[in-house]
Design a protein around this motif. Structure first.
Motif, PDB file in Angstrom:
ATOM      1  N   PHE A  56     -22.023   9.083 -36.241  1.00 57.15           N
ATOM      2  CA  PHE A  56     -22.783  10.888 -36.646  1.00 57.15           C
ATOM      3  C   PHE A  56     -21.803  11.623 -35.788  1.00 57.15           C
ATOM      4  CE2 PHE A  56     -25.197  14.046 -34.492  1.00 57.15           C
ATOM      5  CZ  PHE A  56     -25.618  15.070 -35.956  1.00 57.15           C
ATOM      6  N   ARG A  57     -21.352  12.438 -36.014  1.00 61.31           N
ATOM      7  CA  ARG A  57     -20.296  13.374 -34.670  1.00 61.31           C
ATOM      8  C   ARG A  57     -21.721  15.226 -34.617  1.00 61.31           C
ATOM      9  NH1 ARG A  57     -14.130  14.376 -34.707  1.00 61.31           N
ATOM     10  NH2 ARG A  57     -14.841  15.084 -36.550  1.00 61.31           N
ATOM     11  N   THR A  58     -21.339  15.606 -33.898  1.00 63.26           N
ATOM     12  CA  THR A  58     -21.546  17.312 -33.572  1.00 63.26           C
ATOM     13  C   THR A  58     -21.087  18.171 -32.763  1.00 63.26           C
ATOM     14  OG1 THR A  58     -23.818  18.700 -33.647  1.00 63.26           O
ATOM     15  CG2 THR A  58     -23.053  16.689 -31.868  1.00 63.26           C
ATOM     16  N   ARG A  59     -21.204  19.024 -32.882  1.00 70.18           N
ATOM     17  CA  ARG A  59     -20.106  20.366 -32.064  1.00 70.18           C
ATOM     18  C   ARG A  59     -20.355  21.614 -32.439  1.00 70.18           C
ATOM     19  NH1 ARG A  59     -14.307  21.144 -33.045  1.00 70.18           N
ATOM     20  NH2 ARG A  59     -14.733  22.276 -35.586  1.00 70.18           N
ATOM     21  N   THR A  60     -21.289  22.115 -31.104  1.00 71.74           N
ATOM     22  CA  THR A  60     -21.320  23.496 -31.111  1.00 71.74           C
ATOM     23  C   THR A  60     -20.791  24.557 -30.344  1.00 71.74           C
ATOM     24  OG1 THR A  60     -23.788  22.484 -30.250  1.00 71.74           O
ATOM     25  CG2 THR A  60     -23.187  24.588 -29.943  1.00 71.74           C
ATOM     26  N   GLN A  61     -20.203  25.780 -31.540  1.00 74.54           N
ATOM     27  CA  GLN A  61     -19.203  26.276 -30.730  1.00 74.54           C
ATOM     28  C   GLN A  61     -19.430  28.220 -31.211  1.00 74.54           C
ATOM     29  OE1 GLN A  61     -15.284  25.243 -31.830  1.00 74.54           O
ATOM     30  NE2 GLN A  61     -15.857  25.123 -34.151  1.00 74.54           N
ATOM     31  N   ILE A  62     -18.631  28.478 -29.641  1.00 73.16           N
ATOM     32  CA  ILE A  62     -19.032  30.280 -30.366  1.00 73.16           C
ATOM     33  C   ILE A  62     -17.985  30.604 -31.100  1.00 73.16           C
ATOM     34  CG2 ILE A  62     -19.089  32.507 -29.445  1.00 73.16           C
ATOM     35  CD1 ILE A  62     -21.070  30.612 -28.066  1.00 73.16           C
ATOM     36  N   THR A  63     -19.135  31.265 -32.225  1.00 68.03           N
ATOM     37  CA  THR A  63     -18.557  32.334 -32.839  1.00 68.03           C
ATOM     38  C   THR A  63     -18.052  33.518 -33.242  1.00 68.03           C
ATOM     39  OG1 THR A  63     -20.133  32.225 -34.869  1.00 68.03           O
ATOM     40  CG2 THR A  63     -18.466  29.975 -34.958  1.00 68.03           C
ATOM     41  N   ASP A  64     -18.941  34.434 -33.075  1.00 64.37           N
ATOM     42  CA  ASP A  64     -18.633  36.005 -33.154  1.00 64.37           C
ATOM     43  C   ASP A  64     -19.245  35.883 -30.830  1.00 64.37           C
ATOM     44  OD1 ASP A  64     -18.597  38.291 -32.220  1.00 64.37           O
ATOM     45  OD2 ASP A  64     -19.003  38.180 -34.170  1.00 64.37           O
TER      46      ASP A  64
END
Length: 251
Positions: free
Chosen positions: A171-179
């Motif tokens: 399982f892979r997860t990534r959180t990132q700013i989009t705006d």
């Protein structure tokens, strides 16, 4: 309307597995809040029932709604052999209607952060207000945005080995700013079996700092509100990681 239904198919079943081992203090908190009122309760974004079923098993008269029909199917399957009858249905928290009044409506585990626009946020608050009995309360929790966490972890994939359907998976997860202007971010989830992609999904959310929520409360139909710095009810202060809001409808 919320941007995504989230957690469909295999993702709904894996989500249930992951949250079942959560060590958050929210389930007991919401159970006790629901037991302290005289009338029924309603959970928004009830998912696969991690909190909802805690209340139902405690004898609380509680309904639930969620935008994803798949997570509701998982919830129902979990209690097939318990003799419980969950009252849950698919609905959008920004524009739902009900056929009875609730003394408590609650929305746990950052789910309010899926409402990214002011129209959606105010729509949800207005729908909740209309569904509450006089003197009823809307209680929800969201996280306190952490700049350290954003700088250290956002944008990087996090991986773990999991067992799913009796087989090893990654399982892979990534959180990132989009705006950055709108203060929106995404959570991307992927499940792999060897080299095969089992599913992928992308959830869209917004940061909700205390001041923004206070402004929303001021222009909402609610008559009073307060915020605690966790599930212990203590006043919020710098260093707290959770905001627990209570908004009250006048009698």
């Amino acid at each position: 309307m919320a941007d995504d239904t989230g957690y469909r198919g295999d993702a709904a079943r894996l989500y249930d597995r992951q949250v079942s081992v959560s060590d958050r203090d929210d389930a007991g908190f919401y159970r006790e809040r629901a037991k302290s009122v005289d009338g029924p309760a309603l959970e928004l974004a009830c998912g696969t029932g991690r909190v909802y079923l805690e209340l139902l098993r405690a004898g609380v008269d509680v309904d639930g709604i969620d935008l994803s029909s798949d997570v509701l199917d998982v919830l129902r399957e979990k209690v097939d052999d318990e003799g419980l009858e969950p009252s849950v249905w698919q609905a959008d928290m920004t524009e739902f209607t009900v056929d009875r009044e609730y003394d408590l409506i609650y929305c746990p585990f950052n789910s309010v952060q899926h409402l990214r626009t002011a129209d959606d946020q105010l729509g949800a608050l207005e729908s909740v207000y209309d569904a509450l009995a006089p003197g009823g309360q809307f209680v929800f929790d969201v996280f306190v945005p952490s700049f350290d966490l954003v700088c250290e972890e956002y944008g990087e994939w996090q991986s773990e080995d999991v067992e799913f359907d009796g087989e090893p998976h990654t399982f892979r997860t990534r959180t990132q700013i989009t705006d950055e202007v709108e203060q929106w971010f995404s959570v991307e989830n992927e499940l792999h079996r060897d080299e095969e992609l089992v599913f992928e999904e992308r959830l869209q959310l917004t940061f909700l700092p205390k001041r923004e929520l206070e402004l929303l409360a001021r222009i909402s139909p609610f008559d009073s509100w307060d915020v605690a710095g966790g599930f212990d009810g203590e006043p919020i202060e710098d260093g707290d990681t959770t905001q627990v809001w209570t908004m009250e409808k006048s009698v």
